[in-house]
Design a protein around this motif. Structure first.
Motif, PDB file in Angstrom:
ATOM      1  N   LYS A  50     -21.627  38.425 -95.760  1.00 11.55           N
ATOM      2  CA  LYS A  50     -21.640  39.047 -94.450  1.00 11.55           C
ATOM      3  C   LYS A  50     -21.849  38.008 -93.359  1.00 11.55           C
ATOM      4  O   LYS A  50     -22.642  37.085 -93.496  1.00 11.55           O
ATOM      5  CB  LYS A  50     -22.745  40.106 -94.374  1.00 11.55           C
ATOM      6  N   THR A  51     -21.139  38.214 -92.277  1.00  5.98           N
ATOM      7  CA  THR A  51     -21.283  37.331 -91.125  1.00  5.98           C
ATOM      8  C   THR A  51     -22.506  37.740 -90.329  1.00  5.98           C
ATOM      9  O   THR A  51     -22.754  38.922 -90.089  1.00  5.98           O
ATOM     10  CB  THR A  51     -20.031  37.409 -90.242  1.00  5.98           C
ATOM     11  N   GLY A  52     -23.283  36.755 -89.912  1.00  6.61           N
ATOM     12  CA  GLY A  52     -24.443  36.982 -89.059  1.00  6.61           C
ATOM     13  C   GLY A  52     -24.353  36.123 -87.815  1.00  6.61           C
ATOM     14  O   GLY A  52     -23.415  35.326 -87.647  1.00  6.61           O
ATOM     15  N   LEU A  53     -25.327  36.259 -86.939  1.00  6.85           N
ATOM     16  CA  LEU A  53     -25.338  35.460 -85.719  1.00  6.85           C
ATOM     17  C   LEU A  53     -25.371  33.973 -86.025  1.00  6.85           C
ATOM     18  O   LEU A  53     -24.882  33.158 -85.234  1.00  6.85           O
ATOM     19  CB  LEU A  53     -26.551  35.843 -84.861  1.00  6.85           C
ATOM     20  N   GLU A  54     -25.958  33.616 -87.163  1.00  6.55           N
ATOM     21  CA  GLU A  54     -26.040  32.200 -87.525  1.00  6.55           C
ATOM     22  C   GLU A  54     -24.688  31.585 -87.845  1.00  6.55           C
ATOM     23  O   GLU A  54     -24.556  30.359 -87.913  1.00  6.55           O
ATOM     24  CB  GLU A  54     -26.994  32.012 -88.706  1.00  6.55           C
ATOM     25  N   TRP A 102     -28.968  38.432 -72.984  1.00 12.22           N
ATOM     26  CA  TRP A 102     -28.471  38.641 -74.344  1.00 12.22           C
ATOM     27  C   TRP A 102     -28.684  37.452 -75.280  1.00 12.22           C
ATOM     28  O   TRP A 102     -28.518  37.590 -76.498  1.00 12.22           O
ATOM     29  CB  TRP A 102     -26.981  38.993 -74.305  1.00 12.22           C
ATOM     30  N   TRP A 103     -29.063  36.308 -74.735  1.00 10.78           N
ATOM     31  CA  TRP A 103     -29.252  35.139 -75.595  1.00 10.78           C
ATOM     32  C   TRP A 103     -30.539  35.271 -76.403  1.00 10.78           C
ATOM     33  O   TRP A 103     -31.589  35.613 -75.866  1.00 10.78           O
ATOM     34  CB  TRP A 103     -29.279  33.863 -74.759  1.00 10.78           C
ATOM     35  N   LYS A 104     -30.484  35.037 -77.717  1.00  7.94           N
ATOM     36  CA  LYS A 104     -31.618  35.226 -78.616  1.00  7.94           C
ATOM     37  C   LYS A 104     -31.875  33.942 -79.395  1.00  7.94           C
ATOM     38  O   LYS A 104     -31.392  33.760 -80.510  1.00  7.94           O
ATOM     39  CB  LYS A 104     -31.346  36.386 -79.588  1.00  7.94           C
ATOM     40  N   SER A 105     -32.622  33.047 -78.805  1.00  7.07           N
ATOM     41  CA  SER A 105     -32.897  31.766 -79.468  1.00  7.07           C
ATOM     42  C   SER A 105     -33.737  31.960 -80.727  1.00  7.07           C
ATOM     43  O   SER A 105     -33.636  31.175 -81.674  1.00  7.07           O
ATOM     44  CB  SER A 105     -33.626  30.833 -78.497  1.00  7.07           C
ATOM     45  N   GLU A 106     -34.563  33.023 -80.762  1.00  5.09           N
ATOM     46  CA  GLU A 106     -35.391  33.274 -81.944  1.00  5.09           C
ATOM     47  C   GLU A 106     -34.566  33.647 -83.162  1.00  5.09           C
ATOM     48  O   GLU A 106     -35.034  33.549 -84.297  1.00  5.09           O
ATOM     49  CB  GLU A 106     -36.418  34.377 -81.656  1.00  5.09           C
ATOM     50  N   LYS A 107     -33.335  34.076 -82.942  1.00  8.46           N
ATOM     51  CA  LYS A 107     -32.437  34.400 -84.053  1.00  8.46           C
ATOM     52  C   LYS A 107     -31.489  33.250 -84.382  1.00  8.46           C
ATOM     53  O   LYS A 107     -30.467  33.429 -85.037  1.00  8.46           O
ATOM     54  CB  LYS A 107     -31.630  35.659 -83.720  1.00  8.46           C
ATOM     55  N   LYS A 108     -31.856  32.070 -83.903  1.00  6.52           N
ATOM     56  CA  LYS A 108     -31.118  30.842 -84.207  1.00  6.52           C
ATOM     57  C   LYS A 108     -29.661  30.923 -83.787  1.00  6.52           C
ATOM     58  O   LYS A 108     -28.759  30.451 -84.483  1.00  6.52           O
ATOM     59  CB  LYS A 108     -31.227  30.515 -85.695  1.00  6.52           C
ATOM     60  N   LYS A 120     -34.498  30.099 -73.365  1.00 11.21           N
ATOM     61  CA  LYS A 120     -33.839  31.311 -72.886  1.00 11.21           C
ATOM     62  C   LYS A 120     -32.340  31.141 -72.705  1.00 11.21           C
ATOM     63  O   LYS A 120     -31.627  32.123 -72.469  1.00 11.21           O
ATOM     64  CB  LYS A 120     -34.458  31.751 -71.558  1.00 11.21           C
ATOM     65  N   LEU A 121     -31.864  29.906 -72.836  1.00 12.77           N
ATOM     66  CA  LEU A 121     -30.452  29.619 -72.575  1.00 12.77           C
ATOM     67  C   LEU A 121     -29.895  28.693 -73.647  1.00 12.77           C
ATOM     68  O   LEU A 121     -30.643  27.948 -74.289  1.00 12.77           O
ATOM     69  CB  LEU A 121     -30.292  28.952 -71.198  1.00 12.77           C
ATOM     70  N   PRO A 122     -28.587  28.706 -73.850  1.00 13.70           N
ATOM     71  CA  PRO A 122     -27.970  27.716 -74.745  1.00 13.70           C
ATOM     72  C   PRO A 122     -28.048  26.325 -74.110  1.00 13.70           C
ATOM     73  O   PRO A 122     -28.419  26.169 -72.939  1.00 13.70           O
ATOM     74  CB  PRO A 122     -26.512  28.198 -74.850  1.00 13.70           C
ATOM     75  N   GLN A 123     -27.685  25.332 -74.871  1.00  9.50           N
ATOM     76  CA  GLN A 123     -27.658  23.982 -74.318  1.00  9.50           C
ATOM     77  C   GLN A 123     -26.516  23.844 -73.319  1.00  9.50           C
ATOM     78  O   GLN A 123     -25.496  24.536 -73.425  1.00  9.50           O
ATOM     79  CB  GLN A 123     -27.513  22.941 -75.430  1.00  9.50           C
ATOM     80  N   LEU A 124     -26.689  22.961 -72.352  1.00 14.81           N
ATOM     81  CA  LEU A 124     -25.707  22.762 -71.291  1.00 14.81           C
ATOM     82  C   LEU A 124     -24.942  21.464 -71.530  1.00 14.81           C
ATOM     83  O   LEU A 124     -25.528  20.443 -71.901  1.00 14.81           O
ATOM     84  CB  LEU A 124     -26.390  22.715 -69.928  1.00 14.81           C
ATOM     85  N   ARG A 125     -23.634  21.517 -71.280  1.00 12.47           N
ATOM     86  CA  ARG A 125     -22.781  20.328 -71.407  1.00 12.47           C
ATOM     87  C   ARG A 125     -21.771  20.299 -70.274  1.00 12.47           C
ATOM     88  O   ARG A 125     -21.437  21.343 -69.699  1.00 12.47           O
ATOM     89  CB  ARG A 125     -22.042  20.347 -72.744  1.00 12.47           C
ATOM     90  N   ILE A 126     -21.284  19.116 -70.006  1.00 14.01           N
ATOM     91  CA  ILE A 126     -20.263  18.944 -68.981  1.00 14.01           C
ATOM     92  C   ILE A 126     -18.910  18.808 -69.677  1.00 14.01           C
ATOM     93  O   ILE A 126     -18.766  18.032 -70.628  1.00 14.01           O
ATOM     94  CB  ILE A 126     -20.538  17.702 -68.118  1.00 14.01           C
ATOM     95  N   SER A 127     -17.939  19.583 -69.211  1.00  6.22           N
ATOM     96  CA  SER A 127     -16.596  19.546 -69.809  1.00  6.22           C
ATOM     97  C   SER A 127     -15.958  18.181 -69.615  1.00  6.22           C
ATOM     98  O   SER A 127     -16.276  17.439 -68.668  1.00  6.22           O
ATOM     99  CB  SER A 127     -15.708  20.618 -69.178  1.00  6.22           C
ATOM    100  N   GLY A 128     -15.047  17.840 -70.521  1.00  5.49           N
ATOM    101  CA  GLY A 128     -14.339  16.574 -70.446  1.00  5.49           C
ATOM    102  C   GLY A 128     -13.364  16.526 -69.281  1.00  5.49           C
ATOM    103  O   GLY A 128     -12.991  17.554 -68.699  1.00  5.49           O
ATOM    104  N   ASP A 129     -12.927  15.316 -68.961  1.00  5.64           N
ATOM    105  CA  ASP A 129     -11.989  15.105 -67.850  1.00  5.64           C
ATOM    106  C   ASP A 129     -10.616  15.666 -68.215  1.00  5.64           C
ATOM    107  O   ASP A 129     -10.090  15.407 -69.296  1.00  5.64           O
ATOM    108  CB  ASP A 129     -11.886  13.609 -67.567  1.00  5.64           C
ATOM    109  N   THR A 130     -10.042  16.444 -67.312  1.00  4.07           N
ATOM    110  CA  THR A 130      -8.720  17.049 -67.548  1.00  4.07           C
ATOM    111  C   THR A 130      -7.689  16.590 -66.515  1.00  4.07           C
ATOM    112  O   THR A 130      -6.647  17.213 -66.362  1.00  4.07           O
ATOM    113  CB  THR A 130      -8.818  18.590 -67.519  1.00  4.07           C
ATOM    114  N   SER A 131      -7.976  15.513 -65.823  1.00  9.04           N
ATOM    115  CA  SER A 131      -7.078  15.063 -64.759  1.00  9.04           C
ATOM    116  C   SER A 131      -5.724  14.623 -65.297  1.00  9.04           C
ATOM    117  O   SER A 131      -4.734  14.605 -64.551  1.00  9.04           O
ATOM    118  CB  SER A 131      -7.726  13.922 -63.975  1.00  9.04           C
TER     119      SER A 131
END
Length: 509
Positions: free
Chosen positions: A106-110, A133-139, A159-170
């Motif tokens: 079965k598929t889970g959030l993990e 809706w983000w649930k860090s306690e549920k990994k 309380k939030l996912p990790q933040l990243r900067i998108s790659g250059d698309t020029s």
């Protein structure tokens, strides 16, 4: 003399005890008889021995069974018990093994990785939607992909996912005059997430916007319907018929969220940059993604629980007549009105979280009831609202969304929706009395939820029908047993309500 000698010889030849010729004849006759007797003796011995063996066995059985029956029982029962115990243990072990295999399958959030498209300009406001809706306690795993750095706070790290900067698309061409080239950045989120190379045991990549709210338990229910080892591209369409014409009826709208299986994500990552170069004239990220899916030969698998909500105004008509499918996402929350009156958008969604956590499978599912005594039709959108109509209305009519909302294209009328709708009632007597969710809790001792809906007090025109008047009703209480397996059965007809209790002013709480 000679005659006497010849007579002697002749007599000797006829005598059985005579010379050599007599002896040879006797042996020739005796030999077959000897062989016959020998065969008969061996056969008789075999038969006697067999009969004796069989007789001995029967007498042993008979002796055990009848002469000493307790001994027989003592010897036989432990053997049966041993076999039964072995079979029981084996059956239990196999059942546990099957259960473990089933659970492992079965598929889970993990097993899900979220890719969230965000803008630095709107981040401070829209991150509040993600916190709902983000649930860090549920990994849970996921990345918010931004176009530029934003200010972060330590108390928000869980309380939030990790933040990243998108790659250059020029380096990619963009020639659509009505759109924005950020669409290229957003379309590459799945590929960029995959290229990080830090993820294990991934089955699905799920895309959404920063103003999208996911009902994660229902997302898992939907994804468990599909084999993650195959190529799957799962999502839904726009509510606007014109949007679907301009873009595609075979495209998943990214704001409403969509899911891509891991093998498909790997195949997409290999070709996506070259694919993007071939479609510089497309408008957004969604149509670029669909163009690449078309090149891979993967069609859209439609799931109606993903909601783009390309509408304006009040979502009440859509939510109160939700299709018979799990509610997975809500999008464009900044564009529409708060789903509950007299509160902010975030406060309204926080209220919705209460029934969402109690019974996500039943959230927004519509039940249609009839009060024969008063002649009313009652529509329950569990966890959201209850409507009471005067008169008896058919389920076919009630399950159609009422037009409390406007099309994405403001000049378009109701014929520009991609689904059936019904007009808001003009007859003052047919205007529904609406009761919004005010409270919900679980009664553990009875294994049921209790949800209370309070009347939304707005002016009602005078009705001259000679029938019971719902204006005397203050609140409605709904008692319902949670049913996590609701969507695993074939029949999901509206039978999940246990009790519907209508409370008037004259009754105590």
């Amino acid at each position: 003399m000679k005659a006497a000698q010849e007579k002697f010889i002749w007599d000797s030849m006829r005598s059985p005890s005579g010379g050599p010729m007599a002896v040879g004849a006797s042996q020739g006759k005796a030999l077959p008889k000897l062989m016959v007797w020998l065969i008969l003796f061996v056969s008789a011995t075999y038969v006697v021995y067999t009969l004796k063996l069989v007789s001995s066995s029967h007498s042993a059985c008979d002796e055990d069974m009848f002469v000493n029956p307790h001994k027989s029982v003592h010897l036989v029962e432990p053997l049966n018990d041993t076999v039964s115990s072995f079979e029981s243990a084996a059956s239990t072990a196999l059942h546990q093994l099957d259960k473990l295999e089933e659970e492992s399958e079965k598929t889970g959030l993990e097993h899900i990785v979220f890719g969230i498209a965000a803008s630095a300009k709107l981040w401070n406001k829209r991150k509040e939607y993600i916190k709902l809706w983000w649930k860090s306690e549920k990994k849970m795993r996921g990345i918010v992909w931004l176009d530029s750095p934003v200010k972060t706070y330590k108390n928000e790290s869980d309380k939030l996912p990790q933040l990243r900067i998108s790659g250059d698309t020029s380096r990619f061409a963009y020639k659509n005059k009505q759109g924005h080239r950020s669409a290229i950045r957003i379309s590459r989120i799945v590929s960029e997430t995959l290229r990080m190379g830090e993820l294990e045991n991934v089955r699905w990549f799920v895309m959404g916007d920063d103003d999208t709210v996911f009902v994660t338990d229902n997302l898992v229910r939907i994804l468990n319907k599909y084999d993650h080892n195959q190529y799957y591209y799962i999502g839904s369409l726009s509510e606007s018929h014109l949007q679907n014409i301009y873009f595609s009826y075979g495209m998943a709208y990214g704001g409403g969220g969509f899911a891509i299986s891991y093998p498909l994500a790997k195949a997409l990552e290999k070709i996506q940059d070259r694919c993007i170069q071939r479609y510089p004239g497309l408008y957004g990220s969604d149509d670029r993604m669909q163009a690449c899916m078309a090149e891979l030969g993967v069609p859209l698998t439609k799931e109606l629980g993903f909601h783009q909500y390309d509408v304006y105004g009040n979502l009440f008509g859509l939510l109160a007549a939700h299709p018979v499918t799990p509610l997975v996402t809500l999008h464009h929350l900044d564009v529409v009105e708060p789903i509950f009156p007299n509160v902010t958008r975030v406060q309204a969604l926080q209220r919705l979280k209460i029934p969402m956590e109690l019974d996500s499978a039943g959230l927004m599912q519509q039940s249609i009831c009839y009060d024969k005594k008063n002649g009313w039709t009652v529509s329950v959108s569990w966890g959201f609202a209850v409507q009471i109509f005067r008169g008896v209305l058919s389920p076919r009519e009630i399950e159609m969304p009422s037009r409390t909302f406007l099309n994405w294209y403001r000049r378009a009328d109701y014929t520009a929706y991609a689904f059936n709708t019904r007009p808001v009632a003009r007859n003052p007597c047919q205007k529904p009395f609406v009761f919004y969710l005010s409270e919900a809790k679980m009664e553990s001792n009875r294994n049921r939820t209790v949800s209370k809906y309070t009347r939304h007090r707005v002016p009602h025109p005078l009705c001259k029908w000679k029938m019971a008047d719902p204006t005397q009703i203050d609140r409605v209480e709904v008692y319902k047993k949670p049913d996590p397996q609701l969507w695993d059965r074939v029949s999901k007809i509206l039978t999940h309500l246990t009790v519907l209790h209508i409370v008037s002013k004259t009754l105590s709480a």
